[in-house]
Design an enzyme around this catalytic site. Sequence first.
Site, mmCIF file in Angstrom:
data_model
loop_
_atom_site.group_PDB
_atom_site.id
_atom_site.type_symbol
_atom_site.label_atom_id
_atom_site.label_comp_id
_atom_site.label_asym_id
_atom_site.label_seq_id
_atom_site.Cartn_x
_atom_site.Cartn_y
_atom_site.Cartn_z
ATOM 1 C CB ILE A 16 52.072 54.092 19.058
ATOM 2 C CG1 ILE A 16 52.508 54.890 20.288
ATOM 3 C CG2 ILE A 16 51.910 55.039 17.867
ATOM 4 C CD1 ILE A 16 53.912 55.480 20.168
ATOM 5 N NE ARG A 36 57.650 39.874 17.689
ATOM 6 C CZ ARG A 36 58.643 40.027 18.543
ATOM 7 N NH1 ARG A 36 59.820 39.444 18.297
ATOM 8 N NH2 ARG A 36 58.508 40.755 19.628
ATOM 9 C CG ASP A 61 59.515 37.867 13.539
ATOM 10 O OD1 ASP A 61 60.076 38.978 13.527
ATOM 11 O OD2 ASP A 61 60.006 36.873 14.109
ATOM 12 C CB VAL A 62 59.466 43.305 10.954
ATOM 13 C CG1 VAL A 62 58.020 43.777 11.046
ATOM 14 C CG2 VAL A 62 60.215 43.622 12.242
ATOM 15 C CG ASN A 88 53.866 51.041 15.519
ATOM 16 O OD1 ASN A 88 54.093 52.133 16.041
ATOM 17 N ND2 ASN A 88 53.555 49.960 16.242
ATOM 18 C CE1 TYR A 164 63.644 53.104 19.605
ATOM 19 C CE2 TYR A 164 64.120 55.258 20.562
ATOM 20 C CZ TYR A 164 63.247 54.394 19.921
ATOM 21 O OH TYR A 164 61.991 54.823 19.571
ATOM 22 C CE LYS A 168 62.765 53.824 16.156
ATOM 23 N NZ LYS A 168 61.769 53.076 15.350
ATOM 24 C CB VAL A 196 53.869 57.642 23.441
ATOM 25 C CG1 VAL A 196 52.542 56.931 23.665
ATOM 26 C CG2 VAL A 196 53.715 58.741 22.390
ATOM 27 C CB THR A 198 54.316 52.386 24.818
ATOM 28 O OG1 THR A 198 55.716 52.577 24.560
ATOM 29 C CG2 THR A 198 53.509 53.431 24.055
#
Length: 240
Positions: A16, A36, A61-62, A88, A164, A168, A196, A198
Amino acid sequence: MSEQTIALVTGANKGIGYEIAAGLGALGWSVGVGARDEQRRADAVAKLRAAGIDAFGVPLDVTDDASVTAAAALIEERAGRLDVLVNNAGTAGAWPDPPSTLTPAALRAVVETNVIGVVRVINTMLPLLLRSGHPRIVNQSSHVGSLARQTDPGAGFGAASGAYSPSKTFLNAVTVQYAKEFGDTLKINNVCPGYVATDLNAFQGTSTPAEGARAAIRLATQADDGPTGGLFDDAGPVPW
């Protein structure tokens, strides 16, 4: 300084995120591909450039302070500002993972990327965003982060998730607080891409990455009278 719109998409080397970068780049924007992995980042940039998009790589790298600081410095040097940030990058952890089997370490790992990582990137990029005449932030959330959807027996979210889904939900709450702080000075919204296909779900989804990117692209390009502090999918608003 160029008036070309400058965007950064985190986790943009595939799925995405890549399609969001491609969609924004197709508008003539200059798009930073945050990722990354050096090779995957370079491959994504090359593919976007081959399609005529002004793409540039951003090592990112967040979960790492130094990496995010360096990314901001790169954008500062290249453009002097940032118009649109799309957060994202994310992880599903071991989803679906019943909370009774969840370890504190596993929960921390998911929250570190999906929530703290977003806050880290936003706050580091804020000085650049506030130099824009139309700053936008779009955070990648999920239908499974909606408390209304989670508690609706008819929504089809039967599998329990200890990390997860709550991550969110946490991100949704954080976004509301940013919207309260900045009002219309900076538009910030969350999006639900849908189910989606992925690698996040072992490609079991029913929508394509391009379809999953549409809501994020719409919010990233919204007019100045558009919404802020909301949760949306491709069909419109999603209940919290």
